[in-house]
Design a protein around this motif. Structure first.
Motif, mmCIF file in Angstrom:
data_model
loop_
_atom_site.group_PDB
_atom_site.id
_atom_site.type_symbol
_atom_site.label_atom_id
_atom_site.label_comp_id
_atom_site.label_asym_id
_atom_site.label_seq_id
_atom_site.Cartn_x
_atom_site.Cartn_y
_atom_site.Cartn_z
ATOM 1 N N LEU A 1 0.856 -1.185 0.000
ATOM 2 C CA LEU A 1 0.000 0.000 0.000
ATOM 3 C C LEU A 1 0.895 1.239 0.000
ATOM 4 C CD1 LEU A 1 -2.935 0.964 0.120
ATOM 5 C CD2 LEU A 1 -2.751 0.906 2.605
ATOM 6 N N ALA A 2 0.844 2.018 -1.067
ATOM 7 C CA ALA A 2 1.774 3.139 -1.273
ATOM 8 C C ALA A 2 1.775 4.125 -0.101
ATOM 9 C CB ALA A 2 1.450 3.867 -2.572
ATOM 10 N N ASP A 3 0.602 4.499 0.394
ATOM 11 C CA ASP A 3 0.541 5.477 1.486
ATOM 12 C C ASP A 3 1.092 4.929 2.800
ATOM 13 O OD1 ASP A 3 -0.526 7.424 -0.130
ATOM 14 O OD2 ASP A 3 -2.579 7.194 0.596
ATOM 15 N N ALA A 4 1.244 3.616 2.898
ATOM 16 C CA ALA A 4 1.718 3.002 4.139
ATOM 17 C C ALA A 4 3.038 2.261 3.947
ATOM 18 C CB ALA A 4 0.651 2.049 4.681
ATOM 19 N N ALA A 5 3.778 2.589 2.899
ATOM 20 C CA ALA A 5 5.034 1.907 2.598
ATOM 21 C C ALA A 5 6.221 2.456 3.386
ATOM 22 C CB ALA A 5 5.334 2.002 1.104
ATOM 23 N N ARG A 6 6.052 3.602 4.032
ATOM 24 C CA ARG A 6 7.143 4.239 4.777
ATOM 25 C C ARG A 6 6.663 4.617 6.167
ATOM 26 N NH1 ARG A 6 11.430 8.660 2.736
ATOM 27 N NH2 ARG A 6 12.414 6.703 2.223
ATOM 28 N N LEU A 7 7.543 4.436 7.131
ATOM 29 C CA LEU A 7 7.282 4.804 8.522
ATOM 30 C C LEU A 7 8.386 5.750 8.975
ATOM 31 C CD1 LEU A 7 5.919 4.472 11.329
ATOM 32 C CD2 LEU A 7 7.325 2.423 11.633
ATOM 33 N N THR A 8 8.029 7.021 9.178
ATOM 34 C CA THR A 8 8.983 8.013 9.674
ATOM 35 C C THR A 8 8.597 8.350 11.107
ATOM 36 O OG1 THR A 8 9.200 8.939 7.451
ATOM 37 C CG2 THR A 8 9.996 10.299 9.272
ATOM 38 N N VAL A 9 9.558 8.163 12.006
ATOM 39 C CA VAL A 9 9.320 8.452 13.426
ATOM 40 C C VAL A 9 10.156 9.678 13.802
ATOM 41 C CG1 VAL A 9 9.487 7.586 15.792
ATOM 42 C CG2 VAL A 9 8.868 6.024 13.927
ATOM 43 N N PHE A 10 9.469 10.704 14.304
ATOM 44 C CA PHE A 10 10.133 11.934 14.740
ATOM 45 C C PHE A 10 10.242 11.949 16.262
ATOM 46 C CE2 PHE A 10 8.149 13.074 10.698
ATOM 47 C CZ PHE A 10 9.187 13.711 10.051
ATOM 48 N N TRP B 1 1.985 12.728 6.746
ATOM 49 C CA TRP B 1 3.373 13.016 6.371
ATOM 50 C C TRP B 1 3.722 12.266 5.080
ATOM 51 C CZ3 TRP B 1 7.262 16.215 7.259
ATOM 52 C CH2 TRP B 1 8.537 15.848 6.851
ATOM 53 N N ASN B 2 3.356 10.975 5.011
ATOM 54 C CA ASN B 2 3.641 10.194 3.800
ATOM 55 C C ASN B 2 2.950 10.788 2.586
ATOM 56 O OD1 ASN B 2 5.174 8.431 5.275
ATOM 57 N ND2 ASN B 2 3.752 6.714 5.121
ATOM 58 N N ARG B 3 1.711 11.179 2.736
ATOM 59 C CA ARG B 3 0.977 11.733 1.608
ATOM 60 C C ARG B 3 1.557 13.061 1.127
ATOM 61 N NH1 ARG B 3 -5.042 9.943 3.711
ATOM 62 N NH2 ARG B 3 -4.867 7.794 2.930
ATOM 63 N N GLN B 4 2.005 13.888 2.064
ATOM 64 C CA GLN B 4 2.582 15.180 1.696
ATOM 65 C C GLN B 4 3.996 15.073 1.153
ATOM 66 O OE1 GLN B 4 2.276 17.817 5.056
ATOM 67 N NE2 GLN B 4 0.056 17.917 4.961
ATOM 68 N N ASN B 5 4.691 14.013 1.514
ATOM 69 C CA ASN B 5 6.111 13.881 1.158
ATOM 70 C C ASN B 5 6.373 12.641 0.298
ATOM 71 O OD1 ASN B 5 7.519 16.074 2.863
ATOM 72 N ND2 ASN B 5 6.024 15.119 4.222
ATOM 73 N N ARG B 6 5.440 12.277 -0.504
ATOM 74 C CA ARG B 6 5.521 11.055 -1.311
ATOM 75 C C ARG B 6 6.726 11.037 -2.232
ATOM 76 N NH1 ARG B 6 0.061 9.028 -3.655
ATOM 77 N NH2 ARG B 6 -0.195 8.576 -1.477
ATOM 78 N N ARG B 7 7.172 12.144 -2.706
ATOM 79 C CA ARG B 7 8.265 12.191 -3.690
ATOM 80 C C ARG B 7 9.651 12.100 -3.071
ATOM 81 N NH1 ARG B 7 5.253 16.339 -7.544
ATOM 82 N NH2 ARG B 7 3.864 14.797 -8.401
#
Length: 182
Positions: free
Chosen positions: A41-50, A175-181
């Motif tokens: 799932l593209a929108d859930a392919a990355r996990l960024t933890v701040f 965050w993923n949706r806004q920073n997809r590129r």
């Protein structure tokens, strides 16, 4: 009756395969029934933890993890009333500049089974722990799962889809949706 279930088979190591293999377990002369489609799932392919606080630039990142791929196969059993999908899910994780404390990150992810109308029939959550070696800020991991899908009369595996993604908070998803590129 449940439409699908998963059995966890393992959870360590490094790997980088990317495709779900064709169905297995059938004779070469028989027509091989199709496997379910599998995807990330593209929108859930990355996990960024701040780190805690309002900052959201590179200096605030504790870890960035990716669902980097999958491989597997499928076979039919129970007189073709059940399709079994063996998956090897591959994740990568990297410590960020704001990482402190323990040298690990827990990576929550899910596996969903969808019907032909894209209704979620089963969704299961799993967690892998990324243990970062002392000499490295990056680690690759894999998890092996078995998904079982009970088929209706006349159905084959391609009536279903298996989706993989990280379990994200609403902020992480945005965050993923806004920073997809990136």
């Amino acid at each position: 009756m449940r439409m699908g279930s998963a059995v966890r088979l393992g959870a360590t190591g490094l790997s980088a395969a990317l495709l779900l293999a064709a169905c297995s377990g059938q004779s070469e002369t028989a027509t091989i029934p199709p496997c379910p489609r599998v995807g990330i799932l593209a929108d859930a392919a990355r996990l960024t933890v701040f780190r805690d606080g309002p900052g959201r630039d590179v200096t605030d990142v504790q870890s960035i993890s990716n669902v980097s791929g999958f491989s597997g196969s499928c076979y039919y059993e129970n007189k073709q009333r059940t399709v079994v999908v063996d998956l090897r899910i591959e994740l990568t994780s990297e410590r960020g500049p704001a990482a402190g404390g323990p040298r690990f990150a827990d990576l929550p992810y899910f596996v969903s089974i969808l019907d032909k109308n894209r209704n979620i029939l089963v969704q299961q959550d799993f967690t892998l722990r990324a243990d970062y070696p002392a000499n490295s800020a990056r680690v690759g991991l894999f998890d092996e799962l078995e998904q079982r899908i009970n088929l209706k009369d006349g159905e084959f595996g391609n009536a279903y889809e298996v989706l993989i993604g990280f379990r994200l908070t609403p902020d992480q998803l945005e965050w993923n949706r806004q920073n997809r590129r990136r």
